[in-house]
Design a protein around this motif. Structure first.
Motif, PDB file in Angstrom:
ATOM      1  N   GLU A  54     -70.431 -11.518   9.869  1.00 37.18           N
ATOM      2  CA  GLU A  54     -70.602 -12.838   9.267  1.00 37.18           C
ATOM      3  C   GLU A  54     -69.999 -12.892   7.865  1.00 37.18           C
ATOM      4  OE1 GLU A  54     -74.763 -13.583   9.402  1.00 37.18           O
ATOM      5  OE2 GLU A  54     -75.291 -11.962   8.012  1.00 37.18           O
ATOM      6  N   ASN A  55     -70.113 -11.808   7.111  1.00 37.56           N
ATOM      7  CA  ASN A  55     -69.525 -11.782   5.771  1.00 37.56           C
ATOM      8  C   ASN A  55     -68.003 -11.719   5.828  1.00 37.56           C
ATOM      9  OD1 ASN A  55     -72.014 -11.924   4.557  1.00 37.56           O
ATOM     10  ND2 ASN A  55     -72.148  -9.736   4.085  1.00 37.56           N
ATOM     11  N   ALA A  56     -67.450 -11.070   6.862  1.00 39.34           N
ATOM     12  CA  ALA A  56     -65.996 -10.987   6.996  1.00 39.34           C
ATOM     13  C   ALA A  56     -65.397 -12.367   7.238  1.00 39.34           C
ATOM     14  CB  ALA A  56     -65.629 -10.038   8.136  1.00 39.34           C
ATOM     15  N   VAL A  57     -66.036 -13.167   8.092  1.00 41.40           N
ATOM     16  CA  VAL A  57     -65.540 -14.526   8.344  1.00 41.40           C
ATOM     17  C   VAL A  57     -65.649 -15.373   7.080  1.00 41.40           C
ATOM     18  CG1 VAL A  57     -65.909 -16.636   9.679  1.00 41.40           C
ATOM     19  CG2 VAL A  57     -66.025 -14.418  10.814  1.00 41.40           C
ATOM     20  N   ALA A  58     -66.769 -15.235   6.356  1.00 41.30           N
ATOM     21  CA  ALA A  58     -66.935 -15.974   5.103  1.00 41.30           C
ATOM     22  C   ALA A  58     -65.907 -15.542   4.065  1.00 41.30           C
ATOM     23  CB  ALA A  58     -68.354 -15.770   4.564  1.00 41.30           C
ATOM     24  N   ALA A  59     -65.619 -14.240   4.003  1.00 40.73           N
ATOM     25  CA  ALA A  59     -64.630 -13.733   3.051  1.00 40.73           C
ATOM     26  C   ALA A  59     -63.245 -14.260   3.386  1.00 40.73           C
ATOM     27  CB  ALA A  59     -64.629 -12.203   3.060  1.00 40.73           C
ATOM     28  N   TYR A  60     -62.917 -14.309   4.689  1.00 37.44           N
ATOM     29  CA  TYR A  60     -61.598 -14.821   5.062  1.00 37.44           C
ATOM     30  C   TYR A  60     -61.477 -16.301   4.712  1.00 37.44           C
ATOM     31  CZ  TYR A  60     -57.231 -15.510   7.469  1.00 37.44           C
ATOM     32  OH  TYR A  60     -55.914 -15.820   7.735  1.00 37.44           O
ATOM     33  N   ALA A  61     -62.547 -17.069   4.913  1.00 38.33           N
ATOM     34  CA  ALA A  61     -62.535 -18.473   4.515  1.00 38.33           C
ATOM     35  C   ALA A  61     -62.296 -18.613   3.019  1.00 38.33           C
ATOM     36  CB  ALA A  61     -63.850 -19.152   4.910  1.00 38.33           C
ATOM     37  N   ASP A  62     -62.884 -17.705   2.249  1.00 43.83           N
ATOM     38  CA  ASP A  62     -62.732 -17.764   0.799  1.00 43.83           C
ATOM     39  C   ASP A  62     -61.291 -17.495   0.376  1.00 43.83           C
ATOM     40  OD1 ASP A  62     -64.464 -18.023  -1.714  1.00 43.83           O
ATOM     41  OD2 ASP A  62     -63.317 -16.210  -2.159  1.00 43.83           O
TER      42      ASP A  62
END
Length: 212
Positions: A54-62
């Motif tokens: 979940e953090n990887a997807v959020a990081a990619y969005a960032d």
């Protein structure tokens, strides 16, 4: 193509959850054999992986939103999708009369709060993570300038429908992303392996009612 299916029960039918087009020349790490089966990875597993799914997807969005200014820019490899977005921004800023019309361009992205993520363990200990990102492109011109429909893509025109032309245009996308997240302790970076970038809405976001 990379497809994610899910099965709600042991005897239930498999249903397509998401899909993404693999990037050109991409070679995926190996999944476990069908005899052994691959392990599903929970969304908040930040112990066995370099970053939780979940953090990887959020990081990619960032990094889509902030590029080099993102806190996660060093943790994620650059890729052809981000290069395409940069090219689109450059092309827009080089358009005729862009400077004269006071043009502004912005792009933002965030994880889809309702979609969740799915992750599957690879033989190398890392995981392929799939998730959804909501992104938005906003083009703004100075007051009383007009973004003409003929300048839009076919998809944008179809989604725009019979809305009036205005000084601002917002295009909303749904981005299905597939990421390779390395095993914890790896020197590798998270990288995009597949993406599906789909326009889902176009809105006239400016008001020309006070203009002659």
């Amino acid at each position: 193509m990379l497809y994610a299916f899910e099965q709600r029960s042991a005897r239930g039918d498999y249903k397509l959850w998401s899909w993404a087009k693999l990037l050109r020349g991409e070679t995926l790490p190996r999944f476990a054999s069908t005899d052994a089966g691959a392990e599903a990875v929970v969304a908040d597993d930040g112990e066995s992986l370099l970053m939780s799914p979940e953090n990887a997807v959020a990081a990619y969005a960032d990094v889509l939103s902030e590029e080099a200014d993102s806190t996660f820019s060093d943790a994620i490899e650059d890729d052809e999708f981000r290069a395409l977005l940069r090219q689109q921004e450059s092309a827009q800023k080089e358009a005729d009369r862009w400077t004269a019309s006071g043009g502004k361009y912005s792009f933002s992205a965030r994880p889809d709060p309702d979609a969740g993520v799915r992750a599957m363990r690879m033989v190398d200990g890392g995981a392929i993570v799939m998730g959804a990102i909501d992104s938005s492109q906003l083009i703004e011109l100075q007051e009383c300038a007009k973004i003409e429909k003929r300048s839009l893509t076919d998809t944008q025109r179809a989604l725009h429908g019979d809305q009036p032309e205005s000084s601002a245009l917002r295009t909303t996308f749904l981005d299905a992303v597939a990421l390779h997240v390395p095993v914890a302790g790896s020197d590798e970076r998270i990288r995009l392996v597949g993406v599906e970038h789909v326009a889902v809405d176009v809105e006239s976001a400016g008001d020309l009612s006070a203009c002659g």
